[in-house]
Design an enzyme around this catalytic site. Structure first.
Site, mmCIF file in Angstrom:
data_model
loop_
_atom_site.group_PDB
_atom_site.id
_atom_site.type_symbol
_atom_site.label_atom_id
_atom_site.label_comp_id
_atom_site.label_asym_id
_atom_site.label_seq_id
_atom_site.Cartn_x
_atom_site.Cartn_y
_atom_site.Cartn_z
ATOM 1 N N GLU A 67 -0.541 2.123 8.524
ATOM 2 C CA GLU A 67 -1.624 1.828 9.468
ATOM 3 C C GLU A 67 -1.278 0.634 10.360
ATOM 4 O O GLU A 67 -1.860 0.455 11.428
ATOM 5 C CB GLU A 67 -2.938 1.575 8.712
ATOM 6 C CG GLU A 67 -4.180 1.604 9.605
ATOM 7 C CD GLU A 67 -5.493 1.343 8.851
ATOM 8 O OE1 GLU A 67 -5.497 1.403 7.600
ATOM 9 O OE2 GLU A 67 -6.514 1.089 9.508
ATOM 10 N N GLY B 217 0.851 -1.181 0.000
ATOM 11 C CA GLY B 217 0.000 0.000 0.000
ATOM 12 C C GLY B 217 0.885 1.228 0.000
ATOM 13 O O GLY B 217 2.055 1.164 -0.402
ATOM 14 N N HIS C 96 -13.751 2.388 10.283
ATOM 15 C CA HIS C 96 -13.081 3.015 9.158
ATOM 16 C C HIS C 96 -11.567 2.858 9.206
ATOM 17 O O HIS C 96 -10.913 2.640 8.183
ATOM 18 C CB HIS C 96 -13.455 4.501 9.174
ATOM 19 C CG HIS C 96 -12.892 5.290 8.049
ATOM 20 N ND1 HIS C 96 -13.072 4.901 6.739
ATOM 21 C CD2 HIS C 96 -12.171 6.429 8.015
ATOM 22 C CE1 HIS C 96 -12.462 5.791 5.961
ATOM 23 N NE2 HIS C 96 -11.905 6.710 6.703
ATOM 24 N N ARG D 287 -17.346 14.115 14.543
ATOM 25 C CA ARG D 287 -17.555 12.734 14.102
ATOM 26 C C ARG D 287 -17.994 11.779 15.206
ATOM 27 O O ARG D 287 -18.965 11.048 15.069
ATOM 28 C CB ARG D 287 -16.244 12.172 13.545
ATOM 29 C CG ARG D 287 -16.034 12.448 12.096
ATOM 30 C CD ARG D 287 -14.762 11.763 11.648
ATOM 31 N NE ARG D 287 -14.398 12.233 10.318
ATOM 32 C CZ ARG D 287 -13.372 11.766 9.620
ATOM 33 N NH1 ARG D 287 -12.604 10.830 10.139
ATOM 34 N NH2 ARG D 287 -13.108 12.224 8.423
#
Lengths: 252, 660, 222
Positions: free
Chosen positions: B448, B65, B424, B353
């Site tokens: 991540e 990625g 998410h 959020r």
């Protein structure tokens, strides 16, 4: 909804392959095509049968993994979408749906509906980039790029590499794929130093991989989920002819 | 070796959450001194490897990625021998490709007063003061170079008519520092890194192995020595040795089954590393995004994000009568409950959020939810359309309306959208030091997959920044410091550690195939996801977490007895791949619950119902919980060991995040 | 073919070959227009005087003779590349689709280039045998006008001629656009629209113009 599915089954690359017919029932019209196949696979596992292999990942139309030839069209009956963004409401209850893998010599079948599309990566390897090493870049705003050029570059750069252009083309040509990258980089000042070499090398690799020629039927652009325009192909042609017929102005 | 295979012996008593506390982590290699000079001075102090020696060093990168591809490309440019393993059929498929919004950088091209300090401060505050100052400052510092490099790569960022780069504001920031390429920034950045990677492949510096999934990390005498991978097409298991191993395998949001992650995203690589000794930090820090298209049925396989900007003009409501099945248009105004406007009059529909997400959950829990599953609320544009006219609304959201209609078959022009929060992003991940190295020497985690920069909450447009910072501008420097010590190590796969790891992998595969039960992997995964979502999702409580813990453990035991995986291990077998990934989610799920249970405070994404203010705001406890919770695997069925890394704030003062 | 050995290698790539196809194809279209203009003299009703004079000019003028060589080369290259692609096509997709709904994404003309090419090629051979070989090689005692008249008064020949022209229309309907696209001249959708209109006009007018002539002669016999 109820569907009869005619699906291409092929155990591996060596296997002959054949169509098999399955029934699925109770499918929501809001289910995506891949979710319908999920339901089929759950059923097959419960029945002790081998589930159908198909490629997928992001399921939101951007990763380019999914790619099925559905009822005679790459990514199914709607233009410019991926298989994962095709929903069952676009079919009629009771329909028979024929599902085949993307077919092309450079896309050997791995299993069932899964094909190997690494040929596309090898085309990119030949020049689908700007040769810049990490750390050597000047300030981002040191080279202005006219907005129209940047916008066109973006339009060409959105290719998701799904291979639908190859699948839809009667000659299994990868011209739209190759042209999208050539055109993207041709629009930008950063792409100029390697522009002539890039188009030559990428076209050569396209041929080595065994993709067919482009006969301008336009099928690729109709099926392309990223809406890459045929103008990309014209750009590649121009660059290719230019690169081969004129002396390189960069060599003084 | 056998411990990996043994199922924990079912005990008569209910399993309960427990952990032991290990020694605190005091060495994280963060430099000291002036914040602005730390990274520069640190770089200058790192050991170097001479060019002719780089060729002798092999680096394994897992995942391609943003972080993995950029790292592999940069390491290739430096001259290392790089092997990249991806389970996809191309390195261009990684889920970084789906990021929409943009990438932050403290360029200050807008002349609006942006600076490295401000980006640093916003990020550390956004993370609710649960990240390291040194790391976050470095991230802000290198953000500037990322944009330069990406432009040089030919990434078609949005531009203004003058030809210079355009930026926009994002996620409530007061500055316009977000660079973007329409709604496909992640795609463009990933393709840039992918292209750089392919260039190195062509030059012969990098070799990419497609359709190869990591199944174990090989640790020998306390150092990472290689990996065990499975060729997904042939089923062959391979041993691969390297002088260093870099995990860039993304987050673990798919533990929840339904998330905005790609279907194949999984935690196997980082979880296997964890089982080999790598600490797992803050596993319960999971970001939940409020505006996603809700689940429409049991068959649903994933959730799709809708841009948060829609809440600027949409009004959120549910019918005042629970279970009201009328079409939304036919529900009169006085029977609609605009709960956000009622509960948060000053912010209304534009609450942050986490509040928006939690409020939606609350009304649905109370039975007011709409749609076929009752897990959705309306986002209604009819007022805005009346006020501004169709034209204006089309200009603002036309493409989003089309996307919504494509997916749901309903037109937001006619009927309100239905939305619901969804998992998410995961801020938690493998613990890494300032050099991005885990506590296992030679094992790195980037992007991540690590925990490093986002604390308890990630700001929008920061994930792309972090992935590329790690891959282009941090790891290539820091990994040399370790590799310089490995010059005389001869790589060999002919060791007992490799043999053991391979054997365990084969046995694990054999075990999951030979169970031949009655239920599919997806059925288990869905059930796991529901448990995690209900008790370790938007809001967590001690009692809910305790219950979830025993449920997960019980489900895991049933999995190993009842799962049915068709086919064999010697062929392309997507269900086998899935089963192995889900089996790791079970163990990770337990750890997430333990972590959420242990952290008796609310911070960022982590809302413990017991610790909130009267208005429902998070109640942080800096005295007791200002630390990174790094968990050590203690063995099968044994309570994990908690190592606390205290967070020191020398430059910013932790304050209460206020939205008023 | 000697030319091939000195041709730079880029002409051997799929794109280079298409460029040859396009350049020769467009050149052949200009030939068709000139040829049609001459043929229309047959309709003057002057007993073939004008047409015979034209035919005489075309077969004796040195400039035309040189052009004729270029024309032959154009035909040969166009046909050679076409045959190459026809043989190549199967190789890039050895196993076809069981179901292919190509109508949904491309025109019938673009997909029948092979068929139309083969029919036009057969026509070309017959046509050359009938007129070119007869007159220029064997030295027919008839005037060119008499030859034409004899041929067109034969209903079989005329029917074959008309059918061939329909297929030529198919070929041109895609060929003109395709040629310009391959030369990279269709840079945007506006040019594309214009080119497609002109292409449609040519595909309609040229074969129709040719087909009128045998029909005229045939109808006169009744």
């Amino acid at each position: 909804m109820r569907f009869t599915l005619r699906i291409w089954r092929q155990k591996n690359a060596q296997d002959q392959g054949r169509f098999e017919t399955y029934e699925v029932d109770g499918i929501s019209p809001d289910a995506s095509f891949l979710e319908m196949l999920d339901v089929l696979n759950e059923k097959l596992i419960h029945e002790g049968k081998d589930p159908v292999a198909f490629d997928h990942d992001c399921r939101e139309g951007i990763c380019g993994s999914c790619g099925l030839f559905i009822n005679g069209r790459a990514h199914g009956p709607l233009p410019n979408i991926t298989t994962c963004r095709l929903y069952m409401r676009h079919f009629k209850d009771g329909d028979t749906i024929t599902i085949e893998p993307f077919r092309a010599k450079p896309f050997p079948i791995i299993k069932d509906l899964v094909v190997d599309r690494s040929a596309l990566d090898r085309i990119i390897q030949k020049g689908g980039y700007i040769s810049v090493n990490t750390g050597s870049a000047p300030d981002a705003n040191s080279i202005p790029v006219p907005k129209p050029a940047a916008d066109r570059a973006f339009d060409y750069a959105t290719c998701i590499g799904c291979g639908a252009c190859v699948a839809a083309c009667k000659n299994a040509s990868a011209m739209l794929f190759t042209a999208a990258k050539v055109s993207h980089l041709a629009m930008l000042p950063q792409g100029q130093p390697e522009r002539r070499q890039r188009v030559k090398r990428m076209v050569a690799q396209m041929d080595i991989e065994g993709f067919g020629h482009c006969s301008n039927t336009g099928a690729c652009a109709v099926e392309c989920p990223a809406k890459i325009p045929l103008a990309a192909i014209a750009q590649l042609q121009r660059d290719f002819i230019w690169a081969n017929l004129t002396p390189d102005p960069q060599i003084k | 070796m056998s411990e990996i295979l043994t199922i924990p012996i079912p005990t008569k008593t209910e399993p309960s959450i427990s952990w032991t506390e290990g020694s605190p982590i005091l060495e994280n290699r963060c430099p000291s001194g002036d914040l602005e000079k730390r990274w520069t001075r640190h770089k200058d102090s790192l050991r170097l490897v001479a060019p002719h020696n780089k060729r002798k060093l092999e680096v394994i990168v897992v995942g391609a990625g943003l972080a993995g591809a950029s790292a592999a490309a940069s390491l290739g440019e430096l001259g290392y021998q790089v092997k990249v393993f991806v389970y996809h059929n191309s390195p261009r498929r990684a889920h970084s490709i789906a990021a929409q919004g943009g990438i932050n950088a403290a360029k200050n091209y807008r002349n609006d007063g942006d600076s490295i300090w401000r980006l640093f401060y916003d990020t550390i505050k956004g993370g609710d003061f649960r990240a390291r100052e040194s790391n976050v400052y470095r991230l802000a510092e290198v953000s500037v170079k990322i944009i330069d490099h990406c432009v040089a790569q030919g990434i078609p960022f949005a531009r203004e008519y003058g030809g210079y780069l355009d930026t926009r504001s994002f996620g409530g920031a007061q500055l316009m520092r977000t660079f973007y390429a329409r709604g496909q920034t992640g795609q463009q950045l990933l393709l840039g890194a992918y292209a750089a990677l392919q260039r190195q492949v062509e030059l012969g510096n990098v070799k990419v192995f497609y359709n190869h999934e990591l199944l174990d990390v090989v640790v020998d005498e306390g150092r990472a020595r290689g990996v065990i991978v499975r060729n997904l097409i042939t089923g062959e298991i391979h041993r691969v040795a390297g002088h260093a191993v870099v995990l860039a395998t993304g987050g673990y949001g798919n533990a929840y089954y339904l998330s905005t992650n790609a279907k194949l995203s999984n935690a196997t690589a980082i979880w296997r590393a964890h089982r080999r000794g790598a600490f797992f930090a803050n596993p319960s820090f999971v970001q939940i995004h409020p505006t996603c298209i809700p689940q429409s049925g049991e068959y649903q396989s994933k959730l799709t994000l809708m841009s948060e900007s829609l809440r600027n003009d949409g009004r959120v409501w549910v019918p005042r009568t629970p279970g009201d099945k009328r079409a939304p248009q036919s529900i009169p105004e006085n029977e609609r409950w605009y709960y956000l406007e009622e509960w948060y009059p000053s912010f209304g529909n534009l609450v942050p959020r986490d509040i928006a997400s939690r409020a939606a959950k609350r009304v649905c829990d109370m039975g007011y939810g709409v749609g076929p599953t009752g897990r959705a609320v309306y986002l209604d544009f009819s007022d805005a359309i009346k006020r501004f006219g169709r034209e204006v609304i089309y200009q603002r959201y036309g493409n989003l309306f089309e996307m919504y209609e494509e997916i749901t078959g309903e037109s937001p022009w006619e009927t309100p959208m239905r939305i619901y929060p969804a998992v998410h992003y995961t801020m938690g991940g493998l613990w890494v030091d300032y050099n991005l190295m885990t506590n296992i020497p030679g094992l790195y985690a980037i992007g991540e997959a690590n925990f490093s920069d986002h604390g308890a909450n990630r700001l929008g447009a920061s994930a792309l920044m972090q992935g590329l910072a790690d891959g282009y501008f941090i790891l290539p420097y820091t990994i040399g410091d370790y590799l310089a010590t490995q010059l005389f190590v001869k790589n060999s796969t002919d060791t007992a550690a490799f043999a053991d790891a391979e054997k365990e992998t084969r046995e694990r595969i054999e075990k999951v195939l030979s169970t031949k039960g009655t239920r599919t992997v997806d059925e288990f995964h869905r059930e796991l996801g529901k448990i995690l979502w209900d008790s370790c999702g938007l809001a967590r409580s001690a009692s809910g977490l305790s219950e979830a813990f025993s449920k997960v453990r019980e489900l895991r035991e049933r999995f190993w007895q009842e799962v049915r995986v068709p086919g064999t291990g010697h062929e392309f077998n997507q269900n086998l791949e899935k089963a192995l990934r889900v089996s790791d989610f079970f163990e990770l799920g337990e750890l997430m619950i333990v972590d959420a249970y242990h952290r008796e405070e609310s911070c960022g994404c982590h809302l413990r119902e017991e610790y909130q203010t009267e208005e429902g705001e998070a109640l942080r406890n800096d005295n007791e919980y200002a630390y990174v919770a790094a968990w050590e695997w203690a063995g099968e069925g044994k309570p994990p060991i908690l190592h606390k890394e205290p967070l020191k704030f020398e430059f910013v003062k932790p304050t209460v995040r206020s939205y008023k | 073919m000697k030319a091939a050995t000195t041709t730079p290698s880029w002409l051997h790539t799929s794109v280079g070959r298409k460029v040859i196809m396009a350049a020769t194809g467009l050149f052949l279209i200009t030939f068709l227009i000139v040829h049609l203009a001459g043929n229309l003299l047959l309709l003057r009703g002057d007993g073939g005087a004008a047409f015979n004079a034209y035919a005489e000019f075309m077969s004796t003028n040195p400039a035309i003779r040189i052009l004729e060589i270029a024309l032959f080369a154009g035909f040969i290259l166009h046909i050679y590349q076409g045959l190459y692609f026809i043989l190549r096509e199967r190789k890039s997709r050895p196993q076809g689709y069981a179901l292919n709904a190509a109508n949904a994404n491309s025109s019938i003309f673009s997909r029948t280039m092979r068929l139309s090419a083969v029919v036009v090629l057969v026509f070309l051979v017959v046509h050359l045998r009938h007129f070119f070989v007869e007159h220029r090689v064997l030295g027919s005692p008839l005037t060119m006008y008499e030859s034409c008249k004899a041929a067109f008064e034969n209903p079989y020949y005329s029917a074959f001629y008309v059918v061939s022209m329909v297929l030529l229309a198919f070929h041109l309907a895609h060929g003109f656009y395709s040629g310009l696209q391959t030369l990279g001249l269709i840079m945007n959708s506006r040019i594309e629209r214009i080119v497609k209109w002109i292409g449609a006009g040519l595909a309609f007018a040229i074969p129709l113009g040719f087909a009128i002539i045998p029909m005229y002669f045939l109808l006169k016999t009744f």
